[in-house]
Design a protein around this motif. Sequence first.
Motif: not given
Length: 181
Positions: A88-92, A112-113, A137-140
């Motif tokens: 998730w972090l890498l995706f974001t 995507i969502l 996802v949201v915070f990053p």
Amino acid sequence: PPLCAVILYSISRMSSLAGLDIRICFKLSLFGMLLLSTGIFWWWTRNGLLAVLFELSLVLSSTVLGYTDIHMTPTFLLSLWALQKKRWLLFTLLYGVTCLIKWQPIIIAPVILLHILGIHRWRDWQSIDYKGIGFRVVFPALAGFLLVLFFFRWGVVYAFLNAIREPVFSGNALNLNWLVT
């Protein structure tokens, strides 16, 4: 978007440093991104025939016609790979960078969502882990947005607003015309 301007500025600087015509450096950057994109696609799929078809499908629009969409393709492909692997972090990070190069990947954000939320049927809405998604996802994404605001100030917001307000079909727009086509 701000990173497109950064890429074009970097090409201009490299042209000056190398003593080459700016058009040659621009075409070399497009060709390099095409090769990098093809390499990433092959690494992801491990299918040589598909990789060759992938490159052939992009060579005209990128290297020949000079469309800058190929500059976002490596990060876009890697973001989709990270999404598939649930990193998730890498995706974001990669999807955010992709959208800061070209606005158009934002068009698939609703799809995507739905994938991130894990919604396959209507009743799946009840079992969504909002807290987990917020942290993953949201915070990053919010942190990345604040970082972009720090470097580019409100210019990035104005550029985005201009893109969604474009009244005609345009390669720089992010409007209903793109969804229809």
